[in-house]
Design a protein around this motif. Sequence first.
Motif, PDB file in Angstrom:
ATOM      1  N   ILE A 177      37.099  40.839  35.855  1.00 31.69           N
ATOM      2  CA  ILE A 177      36.370  39.726  35.255  1.00 31.69           C
ATOM      3  C   ILE A 177      35.790  40.196  33.932  1.00 31.69           C
ATOM      4  O   ILE A 177      35.174  41.259  33.861  1.00 31.69           O
ATOM      5  CB  ILE A 177      35.225  39.251  36.189  1.00 31.69           C
ATOM      6  N   MET A 205      32.692  30.599  36.987  1.00 29.58           N
ATOM      7  CA  MET A 205      32.886  31.857  37.673  1.00 29.58           C
ATOM      8  C   MET A 205      32.796  31.590  39.166  1.00 29.58           C
ATOM      9  O   MET A 205      31.755  31.185  39.656  1.00 29.58           O
ATOM     10  CB  MET A 205      31.804  32.856  37.231  1.00 29.58           C
ATOM     11  N   ALA A 249      36.046  41.220  41.781  1.00 27.52           N
ATOM     12  CA  ALA A 249      35.564  41.518  40.436  1.00 27.52           C
ATOM     13  C   ALA A 249      36.133  42.832  39.906  1.00 27.52           C
ATOM     14  O   ALA A 249      36.237  43.035  38.699  1.00 27.52           O
ATOM     15  CB  ALA A 249      34.039  41.571  40.413  1.00 27.52           C
TER      16      ALA A 249
END
Length: 125
Positions: A68, A1, A54
Motif C-alpha cells: 500500500i 483504503m 499491507a
Amino acid sequence: MAVKLFDSELKVMDVLWKEGDLPAKQISNILNEAIGWNMNTTYTVIKKCIAKGAVERREPNFLCHALIEKSVVQAAETEELLQKLFDNSPDLMFASLLGHQKLTREQIERLRRMVAVLEAREGDK
C-alpha cells in the motif's frame, strides 16, 4: 483504503515507505533504535500487516515489501478524520489546523499557492 492500519502498523509501514524493501530483522533494528521495540514486537506487527494485505513477505530473509502506498493511506486517514471530527467539512478542518499551529512564512506561502491552484481549477469549470 479497505485496510485500517493502527499506529503500531503505521510505524512498520513508515520504515518501508522511507527505506524501501527490507528484511524483517533490519526493520526490527530500525524500530528498536527509534522507539525501543524488541524483535518479537516488531515481528508480531509485521505479521499483522501481512495478514491485512499491507505488506508482502518475500524470501530470502523474510524480505518485507509494502503493498500500500503512503499517499493512499494518507488520503484514507484524512478522509476518516474529516468525517469523524469535522462533519465532512474541509474548511472546518483547516480552520482548526491553522488556528492551533504556528506557521512559517514559507508554509503560509505554500498554502496560498495551493489555494490559488484550487481557485484556478474552479474557474476552469
